[in-house]
Design a protein around this motif. Structure first.
Motif, PDB file in Angstrom:
ATOM      1  N   GLY A   1      10.045 -10.125   5.164  1.00  0.00           N
ATOM      2  CA  GLY A   1       9.376 -10.132   3.871  1.00  0.00           C
ATOM      3  C   GLY A   1      10.157  -9.374   2.819  1.00  0.00           C
ATOM      4  O   GLY A   1      11.203  -8.779   3.083  1.00  0.00           O
ATOM      5  N   PRO A   2       9.648  -9.370   1.595  1.00  0.00           N
ATOM      6  CA  PRO A   2      10.366  -8.736   0.485  1.00  0.00           C
ATOM      7  C   PRO A   2      10.150  -7.231   0.427  1.00  0.00           C
ATOM      8  O   PRO A   2       9.233  -6.687   1.047  1.00  0.00           O
ATOM      9  CB  PRO A   2       9.753  -9.424  -0.739  1.00  0.00           C
ATOM     10  N   LEU A   3      10.991  -6.594  -0.325  1.00  0.00           N
ATOM     11  CA  LEU A   3      10.809  -5.191  -0.672  1.00  0.00           C
ATOM     12  C   LEU A   3       9.732  -5.137  -1.754  1.00  0.00           C
ATOM     13  O   LEU A   3       9.886  -5.749  -2.805  1.00  0.00           O
ATOM     14  CB  LEU A   3      12.124  -4.612  -1.199  1.00  0.00           C
ATOM     15  N   PRO A   4       8.604  -4.462  -1.508  1.00  0.00           N
ATOM     16  CA  PRO A   4       7.541  -4.436  -2.524  1.00  0.00           C
ATOM     17  C   PRO A   4       8.058  -3.931  -3.869  1.00  0.00           C
ATOM     18  O   PRO A   4       8.609  -2.832  -3.958  1.00  0.00           O
ATOM     19  CB  PRO A   4       6.514  -3.465  -1.926  1.00  0.00           C
ATOM     20  N   GLU A   5       7.879  -4.738  -4.899  1.00  0.00           N
ATOM     21  CA  GLU A   5       8.421  -4.382  -6.213  1.00  0.00           C
ATOM     22  C   GLU A   5       7.761  -3.136  -6.772  1.00  0.00           C
ATOM     23  O   GLU A   5       8.372  -2.391  -7.549  1.00  0.00           O
ATOM     24  CB  GLU A   5       8.257  -5.551  -7.189  1.00  0.00           C
ATOM     25  N   CYS A   6       6.525  -2.875  -6.357  1.00  0.00           N
ATOM     26  CA  CYS A   6       5.827  -1.709  -6.887  1.00  0.00           C
ATOM     27  C   CYS A   6       6.505  -0.405  -6.493  1.00  0.00           C
ATOM     28  O   CYS A   6       6.258   0.643  -7.113  1.00  0.00           O
ATOM     29  CB  CYS A   6       4.372  -1.709  -6.427  1.00  0.00           C
ATOM     30  N   ILE A   7       7.367  -0.432  -5.481  1.00  0.00           N
ATOM     31  CA  ILE A   7       8.104   0.774  -5.104  1.00  0.00           C
ATOM     32  C   ILE A   7       8.883   1.317  -6.299  1.00  0.00           C
ATOM     33  O   ILE A   7       8.991   2.531  -6.492  1.00  0.00           O
ATOM     34  CB  ILE A   7       9.044   0.481  -3.916  1.00  0.00           C
ATOM     35  N   THR A   8       9.412   0.410  -7.110  1.00  0.00           N
ATOM     36  CA  THR A   8      10.265   0.832  -8.233  1.00  0.00           C
ATOM     37  C   THR A   8       9.474   1.357  -9.421  1.00  0.00           C
ATOM     38  O   THR A   8      10.037   2.008 -10.295  1.00  0.00           O
ATOM     39  CB  THR A   8      11.148  -0.329  -8.697  1.00  0.00           C
TER      40      THR A   8
ATOM     41  N   MET B   1       8.910   9.807  -7.838  1.00  0.00           N
ATOM     42  CA  MET B   1       9.594  10.959  -7.258  1.00  0.00           C
ATOM     43  C   MET B   1      10.531  10.588  -6.123  1.00  0.00           C
ATOM     44  O   MET B   1      11.152  11.457  -5.517  1.00  0.00           O
ATOM     45  CB  MET B   1       8.559  11.973  -6.762  1.00  0.00           C
ATOM     46  N   LEU B   2      10.661   9.298  -5.831  1.00  0.00           N
ATOM     47  CA  LEU B   2      11.460   8.853  -4.692  1.00  0.00           C
ATOM     48  C   LEU B   2      12.929   9.225  -4.868  1.00  0.00           C
ATOM     49  O   LEU B   2      13.543   8.955  -5.895  1.00  0.00           O
ATOM     50  CB  LEU B   2      11.326   7.334  -4.533  1.00  0.00           C
ATOM     51  N   ARG B   3      13.475   9.855  -3.828  1.00  0.00           N
ATOM     52  CA  ARG B   3      14.877  10.266  -3.836  1.00  0.00           C
ATOM     53  C   ARG B   3      15.705   9.512  -2.791  1.00  0.00           C
ATOM     54  O   ARG B   3      16.903   9.323  -2.974  1.00  0.00           O
ATOM     55  CB  ARG B   3      15.002  11.773  -3.602  1.00  0.00           C
TER      56      ARG B   3
ATOM     57  N   SER C   1       0.825  -1.213   0.000  1.00  0.00           N
ATOM     58  CA  SER C   1       0.000   0.000   0.000  1.00  0.00           C
ATOM     59  C   SER C   1       0.857   1.260   0.000  1.00  0.00           C
ATOM     60  O   SER C   1       0.385   2.336  -0.377  1.00  0.00           O
ATOM     61  CB  SER C   1      -0.933   0.004   1.213  1.00  0.00           C
ATOM     62  N   ILE C   2       2.114   1.117   0.404  1.00  0.00           N
ATOM     63  CA  ILE C   2       3.023   2.267   0.387  1.00  0.00           C
ATOM     64  C   ILE C   2       3.155   2.834  -1.021  1.00  0.00           C
ATOM     65  O   ILE C   2       3.427   4.025  -1.214  1.00  0.00           O
ATOM     66  CB  ILE C   2       4.411   1.847   0.947  1.00  0.00           C
ATOM     67  N   CYS C   3       2.933   1.980  -2.010  1.00  0.00           N
ATOM     68  CA  CYS C   3       3.090   2.396  -3.408  1.00  0.00           C
ATOM     69  C   CYS C   3       1.971   3.322  -3.876  1.00  0.00           C
ATOM     70  O   CYS C   3       2.064   3.914  -4.952  1.00  0.00           O
ATOM     71  CB  CYS C   3       3.163   1.176  -4.308  1.00  0.00           C
ATOM     72  N   LYS C   4       0.912   3.441  -3.079  1.00  0.00           N
ATOM     73  CA  LYS C   4      -0.175   4.354  -3.436  1.00  0.00           C
ATOM     74  C   LYS C   4       0.168   5.797  -3.084  1.00  0.00           C
ATOM     75  O   LYS C   4      -0.551   6.719  -3.490  1.00  0.00           O
ATOM     76  CB  LYS C   4      -1.455   3.926  -2.724  1.00  0.00           C
ATOM     77  N   LEU C   5       1.253   5.979  -2.345  1.00  0.00           N
ATOM     78  CA  LEU C   5       1.710   7.336  -1.994  1.00  0.00           C
ATOM     79  C   LEU C   5       2.628   7.830  -3.101  1.00  0.00           C
ATOM     80  O   LEU C   5       3.842   7.941  -2.947  1.00  0.00           O
ATOM     81  CB  LEU C   5       2.422   7.312  -0.638  1.00  0.00           C
ATOM     82  N   ASP C   6       2.056   8.132  -4.248  1.00  0.00           N
ATOM     83  CA  ASP C   6       2.849   8.350  -5.457  1.00  0.00           C
ATOM     84  C   ASP C   6       3.551   9.701  -5.516  1.00  0.00           C
ATOM     85  O   ASP C   6       4.164  10.038  -6.534  1.00  0.00           O
ATOM     86  CB  ASP C   6       1.994   8.145  -6.709  1.00  0.00           C
ATOM     87  N   ARG C   7       3.484  10.479  -4.423  1.00  0.00           N
ATOM     88  CA  ARG C   7       4.260  11.718  -4.344  1.00  0.00           C
ATOM     89  C   ARG C   7       5.354  11.604  -3.284  1.00  0.00           C
ATOM     90  O   ARG C   7       5.976  12.593  -2.904  1.00  0.00           O
ATOM     91  CB  ARG C   7       3.345  12.910  -4.025  1.00  0.00           C
ATOM     92  N   LEU C   8       5.614  10.378  -2.854  1.00  0.00           N
ATOM     93  CA  LEU C   8       6.618  10.147  -1.817  1.00  0.00           C
ATOM     94  C   LEU C   8       8.017  10.404  -2.369  1.00  0.00           C
ATOM     95  O   LEU C   8       8.383   9.905  -3.432  1.00  0.00           O
ATOM     96  CB  LEU C   8       6.506   8.700  -1.330  1.00  0.00           C
ATOM     97  N   THR C   9       8.808  11.182  -1.627  1.00  0.00           N
ATOM     98  CA  THR C   9      10.195  11.437  -2.018  1.00  0.00           C
ATOM     99  C   THR C   9      11.190  10.749  -1.103  1.00  0.00           C
ATOM    100  O   THR C   9      12.272  10.381  -1.536  1.00  0.00           O
ATOM    101  CB  THR C   9      10.495  12.948  -2.034  1.00  0.00           C
TER     102      THR C   9
END
Length: 369
Positions: free
Chosen positions: A121-128, A133-135, A101-109
């Motif tokens: 658990g795994p690193l959610p692939e959707c993060i990538t 805008m992730l820095r 669900s973290i991937c729904k925060l599409d303005r996250l930097t």
């Protein structure tokens, strides 16, 4: 009439501003789903995650003031944060998994979930793919498993990638070398295997590359020698083999190089010992052979010079006595021979720094016959 309405304008502006920075319902739902996947029993950091406005007084959450979208999540289990000080604990403990669900925060930097020790658990692939805008992606000190997503290179604005001290497996994704803005890479202390990408040197902005204590194999890519901004390179504690690229000694700002505890062979490049910026060099516990290049001069400055546990032969370098400074020096457990030179740094060494060689003599070892 104009005079009557003028005092109302500041009030209207404040109301509009408050409306603009209120937490959107979609971000609120995403954060609550993220919280539901985690358990933190001691500090109560999630007790502040109540109400409908996640931009106000939610621990570790910050929003963009211009649009109210969640821009920053920073949850550190080891820090000097007052919440840790008040609890009397040196560190926190959090378990659970990182929800997609973290991937729904599409303005996250910035996404920092660091040093909680039991997040699995795994690193959610959707993060990538969903956080363009992730820095900063800073997730060290947990128990994350699985592979680094192969699409990690799509995070084109990322400047910090820290996944150290987890249980990640698989290879370093080939796409990682496409991250042109990356400045800090830390994958230390995982279970990563296979080779370092041959085009690793394409990371032209990188200043720190920390890949120690994995199971990386193959050779050290010569392309690394072309990284003009790289200051710290740590490849220690892997299974790297082959020779040390000589161009590592020509890197303009390299100040620390750790290649210890690998399977490297061949000679020590003279360029490494001639480098005037390299202050910490650890090549111990390899299979390096040949003589130690006798190329030191009055500009040589080493805080650490560790060549122990190799197969080096010949004499101890006499020119090291002309160096401006040598702090920790260890030449032990090689096949060095002959008389140990007099003068600094040899005159302040312990015997252990030169022990285990074939036929060395003189202070701090036994007298020469």
């Amino acid at each position: 009439m104009a005079t009557f309405f003028m005092p109302l304008l500041p009030v209207l502006f404040l109301c509009l501003l408050h409306t603009a920075i209120s937490c959107p319902a979609s971000d609120l739902a995403a954060l609550l789903d993220f919280k539901a996947g985690l358990s933190e029993p001691y500090l109560g950091i999630f007790t502040s995650w109540t109400g409908t406005d996640c931009c106000t007084n939610w621990y570790g959450v910050n929003c963009d003031p211009t649009n109210g979208r969640v821009a920053d999540i920073t949850l550190r289990g080891e820090s000097e944060d007052p919440i840790l000080v008040r609890s009397g604990r040196m560190s926190g403990l959090m378990s659970g998994k990182l929800s997609s669900s973290i991937c729904k925060l599409d303005r996250l930097t910035n996404l920092v979930v660091a040093d909680w020790k039991q997040i699995t658990g795994p690193l959610p692939e959707c993060i990538t793919t969903s956080l363009p805008m992730l820095r900063i992606l800073d997730l060290p000190g947990n128990r994350l498993t699985g592979q680094i997503p192969s699409s990690i290179g799509k995070l084109s604005h990322l400047t910090v990638l820290n996944l150290a001290d987890n249980q990640l497996t698989g290879k370093i994704p080939a796409s990682l070398t496409a991250m042109s803005d990356l400045k800090h890479l830390d994958l230390t202390n995982n279970c990563l295997s296979d080779s370092i990408p041959s085009d690793f040197g394409n990371l032209k902005m990188l200043s720190r590359a920390l890949l120690a204590r994995n199971q990386l194999s193959g050779s050290i890519p010569s392309s690394i020698g072309n990284m003009n901004r790289l200051a710290d390179l740590d490849l220690g504690g892997n299974k790297l083999s082959g020779s040390i690229p000589s161009n590592l000694g020509s890197m303009p700002v390299l100040s620390s190089l750790y290649l210890d505890d690998n399977k490297l062979s061949g000679n020590i490049p003279a360029t490494l010992l001639q480098s005037k910026g390299l202050g910490m060099l650890n090549l111990s516990r390899n299979a390096l052979s040949g003589e130690i290049p006798d190329v030191f001069d009055s500009k040589s400055y080493f805080m650490v010079l560790d060549l122990s546990y190799n197969k080096l032969s010949g004499h101890v370098p006499h020119s090291l006595t002309s160096a401006a400074y040598v702090g920790h020096l260890d030449l032990s457990h090689n096949h060095l021979c002959g008389t140990i030179p007099t003068g600094s740094p040899y005159d302040h060494l312990e015997a252990t720094s030169l022990a285990g060689n074939a036929c060395l003599c003189g202070f701090p070892l036994s007298k020469c016959e």
